[in-house]
Design a protein around this motif. Sequence first.
Motif, PDB file in Angstrom:
ATOM      1  N   HIS A 106      -0.896 -13.615  -1.788  1.00  0.00           N
ATOM      2  CA  HIS A 106      -1.711 -12.554  -1.198  1.00  0.00           C
ATOM      3  C   HIS A 106      -2.458 -13.108   0.009  1.00  0.00           C
ATOM      4  CE1 HIS A 106      -4.220  -9.036  -0.874  1.00  0.00           C
ATOM      5  NE2 HIS A 106      -5.332  -9.733  -1.048  1.00  0.00           N
ATOM      6  N   ASP A 107      -2.263 -12.463   1.153  1.00  0.00           N
ATOM      7  CA  ASP A 107      -2.953 -12.879   2.382  1.00  0.00           C
ATOM      8  C   ASP A 107      -2.769 -14.361   2.680  1.00  0.00           C
ATOM      9  OD1 ASP A 107      -3.837 -10.337   2.898  1.00  0.00           O
ATOM     10  OD2 ASP A 107      -5.845 -10.642   2.081  1.00  0.00           O
TER      11      ASP A 107
ATOM     12  N   PRO B 156       0.821  -1.213   0.000  1.00  0.00           N
ATOM     13  CA  PRO B 156       0.000   0.000   0.000  1.00  0.00           C
ATOM     14  C   PRO B 156       0.853   1.259   0.000  1.00  0.00           C
ATOM     15  CG  PRO B 156      -0.874  -1.612   1.535  1.00  0.00           C
ATOM     16  CD  PRO B 156       0.452  -2.144   1.077  1.00  0.00           C
TER      17      PRO B 156
ATOM     18  N   ALA C 108      -5.206  -1.866  -0.808  1.00  0.00           N
ATOM     19  CA  ALA C 108      -5.221  -1.862   0.648  1.00  0.00           C
ATOM     20  C   ALA C 108      -4.348  -2.938   1.284  1.00  0.00           C
ATOM     21  CB  ALA C 108      -6.660  -2.021   1.147  1.00  0.00           C
ATOM     22  N   SER C 109      -3.772  -3.843   0.497  1.00  0.00           N
ATOM     23  CA  SER C 109      -2.973  -4.916   1.079  1.00  0.00           C
ATOM     24  C   SER C 109      -1.803  -5.243   0.165  1.00  0.00           C
ATOM     25  CB  SER C 109      -3.830  -6.159   1.324  1.00  0.00           C
ATOM     26  OG  SER C 109      -4.477  -6.562   0.143  1.00  0.00           O
TER      27      SER C 109
ATOM     28  N   TRP D 113       0.947  -7.509  -2.012  1.00  0.00           N
ATOM     29  CA  TRP D 113       0.997  -8.619  -2.962  1.00  0.00           C
ATOM     30  C   TRP D 113       2.454  -8.900  -3.302  1.00  0.00           C
ATOM     31  CZ3 TRP D 113      -3.270 -11.018  -5.500  1.00  0.00           C
ATOM     32  CH2 TRP D 113      -4.526 -10.463  -5.215  1.00  0.00           C
TER      33      TRP D 113
END
Length: 237
Positions: free
Chosen positions: A39-40, A19, A58-59, A61
């Motif tokens: 991702h996540d 971000p 917002a997150s 990668w």
Amino acid sequence: MYRERASRLPGAAVWTSVPSGDGGPGRVLPDGCMDLLWHDGRLLVAGPDTRAHVAGAASAWAGVRFRPGTAPALLGVPAHELRDRRVDLADLWPAAEVRRATARVHAADHPARGLEDVALGLAASAAPPDPLLTRLVAALDAGRPVAATADELGIGARRLHRRSLAAFGYGPKTLARILRMRRALALARAGVPFAETAAHAGYADQPHLAREVRSLTGVSLRELVPPDSRARSRTEP
């Protein structure tokens, strides 16, 4: 913030995106490539895009981007099945293989490094890239017409289209459009005036360039080429 480096896997690139704080979405432009993503805590595959993919910012990668035509042999799935899609690797591979790959990413000092290790492992057991497809990409990226390229490769148009669907996710004409747009963006971002960019990249004129860019990206050429970069290039000796 986006960062990229050359991979130890020839022709591939390793990248990270975190971000930036502006809260705006990221726009991923078509490039003929496929990516292995993290991702996540999940492994995903980004299929070949025919239009810009707008992703939330917002997150974080991480990814390995494979050069055009090479990912299907590594991932074991035809490219056209993933066109314009982001798919969990668990939907493509057996669960045990996904667990091993996930563990390899977790064990690395950074997810991007772990993804690169997974990609290198896949390449070590896969067949080498199809030389015909490698020549096709090189010819189209140099601006050669599709029909002439098919003749030079000694392959019929229908057969070339079928092989292109499996390798790139779409036919050679779409691949040529995308590669031409990438050439044009590189010229424009280097400060070449738009009219000259259109001529050098192989468009009929500047309006043709503008229509193609909007069709493939969803935004105008001016939105993709910062004015400061154009002004800087014009003033540099």
